[in-house]
Design a protein around this motif. Structure first.
Motif, PDB file in Angstrom:
ATOM      1  N   ARG A  74       0.164  -8.517   1.032  1.00 18.64           N
ATOM      2  CA  ARG A  74      -1.087  -8.165   1.707  1.00 18.64           C
ATOM      3  C   ARG A  74      -0.808  -7.276   2.911  1.00 18.64           C
ATOM      4  NH1 ARG A  74      -3.083 -13.277   4.132  1.00 18.64           N
ATOM      5  NH2 ARG A  74      -1.388 -12.759   5.508  1.00 18.64           N
ATOM      6  N   ASP A  75       0.287  -7.558   3.629  1.00 19.61           N
ATOM      7  CA  ASP A  75       0.597  -6.832   4.856  1.00 19.61           C
ATOM      8  C   ASP A  75       1.816  -5.929   4.758  1.00 19.61           C
ATOM      9  OD1 ASP A  75      -1.514  -8.121   6.261  1.00 19.61           O
ATOM     10  OD2 ASP A  75      -0.242  -9.878   6.542  1.00 19.61           O
ATOM     11  N   HIS A  76       2.538  -5.975   3.633  1.00 23.19           N
ATOM     12  CA  HIS A  76       3.789  -5.226   3.506  1.00 23.19           C
ATOM     13  C   HIS A  76       3.901  -4.607   2.116  1.00 23.19           C
ATOM     14  CE1 HIS A  76       4.557  -8.757   6.128  1.00 23.19           C
ATOM     15  NE2 HIS A  76       5.222  -7.886   6.861  1.00 23.19           N
ATOM     16  N   ASP A  77       4.264  -3.340   2.053  1.00 27.87           N
ATOM     17  CA  ASP A  77       4.767  -2.801   0.797  1.00 27.87           C
ATOM     18  C   ASP A  77       6.212  -3.267   0.732  1.00 27.87           C
ATOM     19  OD1 ASP A  77       2.356  -1.537   0.617  1.00 27.87           O
ATOM     20  OD2 ASP A  77       3.171   0.494   0.546  1.00 27.87           O
ATOM     21  N   ALA A  78       6.680  -3.667  -0.435  1.00 29.16           N
ATOM     22  CA  ALA A  78       8.042  -4.173  -0.538  1.00 29.16           C
ATOM     23  C   ALA A  78       8.623  -3.819  -1.900  1.00 29.16           C
ATOM     24  CB  ALA A  78       8.065  -5.686  -0.335  1.00 29.16           C
ATOM     25  N   TYR A  79       9.934  -3.681  -1.957  1.00 30.17           N
ATOM     26  CA  TYR A  79      10.603  -3.426  -3.221  1.00 30.17           C
ATOM     27  C   TYR A  79      11.287  -4.712  -3.701  1.00 30.17           C
ATOM     28  CZ  TYR A  79      14.760  -2.670  -0.287  1.00 30.17           C
ATOM     29  OH  TYR A  79      15.789  -2.803   0.613  1.00 30.17           O
ATOM     30  N   GLY A  80      11.690  -4.725  -4.952  1.00 36.37           N
ATOM     31  CA  GLY A  80      12.186  -5.935  -5.595  1.00 36.37           C
ATOM     32  C   GLY A  80      13.310  -6.635  -4.861  1.00 36.37           C
ATOM     33  N   GLN A  81      14.334  -5.896  -4.451  1.00 31.50           N
ATOM     34  CA  GLN A  81      15.468  -6.518  -3.766  1.00 31.50           C
ATOM     35  C   GLN A  81      15.033  -7.121  -2.432  1.00 31.50           C
ATOM     36  OE1 GLN A  81      18.880  -4.007  -3.611  1.00 31.50           O
ATOM     37  NE2 GLN A  81      20.101  -5.483  -2.467  1.00 31.50           N
ATOM     38  N   GLU A  82      14.117  -6.449  -1.746  1.00 24.93           N
ATOM     39  CA  GLU A  82      13.580  -6.973  -0.489  1.00 24.93           C
ATOM     40  C   GLU A  82      12.848  -8.296  -0.732  1.00 24.93           C
ATOM     41  OE1 GLU A  82      10.211  -5.639   2.801  1.00 24.93           O
ATOM     42  OE2 GLU A  82      10.932  -4.176   1.349  1.00 24.93           O
ATOM     43  N   CYS A 126       2.262  -0.595  -8.098  1.00 23.61           N
ATOM     44  CA  CYS A 126       3.626  -0.204  -7.777  1.00 23.61           C
ATOM     45  C   CYS A 126       3.742   1.316  -7.723  1.00 23.61           C
ATOM     46  CB  CYS A 126       4.623  -0.794  -8.761  1.00 23.61           C
ATOM     47  SG  CYS A 126       4.530  -0.141 -10.422  1.00 23.61           S
ATOM     48  N   THR A 127       4.677   1.757  -6.916  1.00 27.23           N
ATOM     49  CA  THR A 127       5.029   3.170  -6.832  1.00 27.23           C
ATOM     50  C   THR A 127       6.546   3.267  -6.866  1.00 27.23           C
ATOM     51  OG1 THR A 127       4.983   3.083  -4.417  1.00 27.23           O
ATOM     52  CG2 THR A 127       2.996   3.870  -5.504  1.00 27.23           C
ATOM     53  N   VAL A 128       7.042   4.335  -7.438  1.00 25.87           N
ATOM     54  CA  VAL A 128       8.475   4.541  -7.548  1.00 25.87           C
ATOM     55  C   VAL A 128       8.891   5.572  -6.512  1.00 25.87           C
ATOM     56  CG1 VAL A 128      10.339   5.296  -9.069  1.00 25.87           C
ATOM     57  CG2 VAL A 128       8.418   3.996 -10.002  1.00 25.87           C
ATOM     58  N   ASP A 129       9.943   5.241  -5.774  1.00 21.49           N
ATOM     59  CA  ASP A 129      10.517   6.152  -4.787  1.00 21.49           C
ATOM     60  C   ASP A 129      12.027   6.152  -4.991  1.00 21.49           C
ATOM     61  OD1 ASP A 129      11.031   7.812  -2.653  1.00 21.49           O
ATOM     62  OD2 ASP A 129      10.647   6.295  -1.116  1.00 21.49           O
ATOM     63  N   VAL A 144      11.299   0.534  -6.711  1.00 20.87           N
ATOM     64  CA  VAL A 144       9.905   0.337  -7.100  1.00 20.87           C
ATOM     65  C   VAL A 144       9.271  -0.481  -5.985  1.00 20.87           C
ATOM     66  CG1 VAL A 144       8.331  -0.670  -8.786  1.00 20.87           C
ATOM     67  CG2 VAL A 144      10.466   0.397  -9.559  1.00 20.87           C
ATOM     68  N   TYR A 145       8.287   0.109  -5.328  1.00 17.45           N
ATOM     69  CA  TYR A 145       7.598  -0.575  -4.237  1.00 17.45           C
ATOM     70  C   TYR A 145       6.308  -1.194  -4.766  1.00 17.45           C
ATOM     71  CZ  TYR A 145      10.677   1.402  -0.734  1.00 17.45           C
ATOM     72  OH  TYR A 145      11.777   1.711   0.024  1.00 17.45           O
ATOM     73  N   TYR A 146       6.056  -2.406  -4.326  1.00 16.46           N
ATOM     74  CA  TYR A 146       4.863  -3.141  -4.730  1.00 16.46           C
ATOM     75  C   TYR A 146       3.942  -3.322  -3.533  1.00 16.46           C
ATOM     76  CZ  TYR A 146       7.883  -4.404  -8.632  1.00 16.46           C
ATOM     77  OH  TYR A 146       8.731  -4.365  -9.717  1.00 16.46           O
ATOM     78  N   ARG A 147       2.658  -3.357  -3.819  1.00 13.69           N
ATOM     79  CA  ARG A 147       1.671  -3.671  -2.781  1.00 13.69           C
ATOM     80  C   ARG A 147       0.486  -4.365  -3.449  1.00 13.69           C
ATOM     81  NH1 ARG A 147       1.004   1.593  -3.866  1.00 13.69           N
ATOM     82  NH2 ARG A 147      -1.075   2.389  -4.274  1.00 13.69           N
TER      83      ARG A 147
END
Length: 91
Positions: free
Chosen positions: A25-33, A60-63, A67-70
């Protein structure tokens, strides 16, 4: 709509998925994070994210390699509105 609401509630009945969604809800985050944050393996995070993605509760977006999730705020708002319509008396 009832099935969609039921499936989302069932999916979020898992404490880990619920916690991940609240975190996103408050953070975009990637899988390892997410794996580090919740003390889970990357495979376990991938399993949960696949379910949240299939329910359209996250985007999700790929950078590069990440892969970042929100959280999908619009989708969650619509889902809450549908829950309200189904579960509360009409005013």
């Amino acid at each position: 709509p009832e099935v969609e609401v039921f499936e989302a509630i069932r999916l979020l009945g898992d404490q880990t998925r619920f916690d991940i969604l609240c975190y996103l809800r408050d953070h975009d985050a990637y899988g390892q994070e997410l794996a580090a944050k919740f003390g889970l393996s990357r495979n376990t995070i991938h399993h949960h994210m696949t379910k949240l993605l299939s329910a359209h509760l996250v985007k999700c977006t790929v950078d590069g390699n990440r892969v970042y999730y929100r959280a999908d705020e619009d989708r969650i708002r619509r889902l809450i509105d549908r829950q309200r319509e189904l579960l509360l008396p009409k005013e």
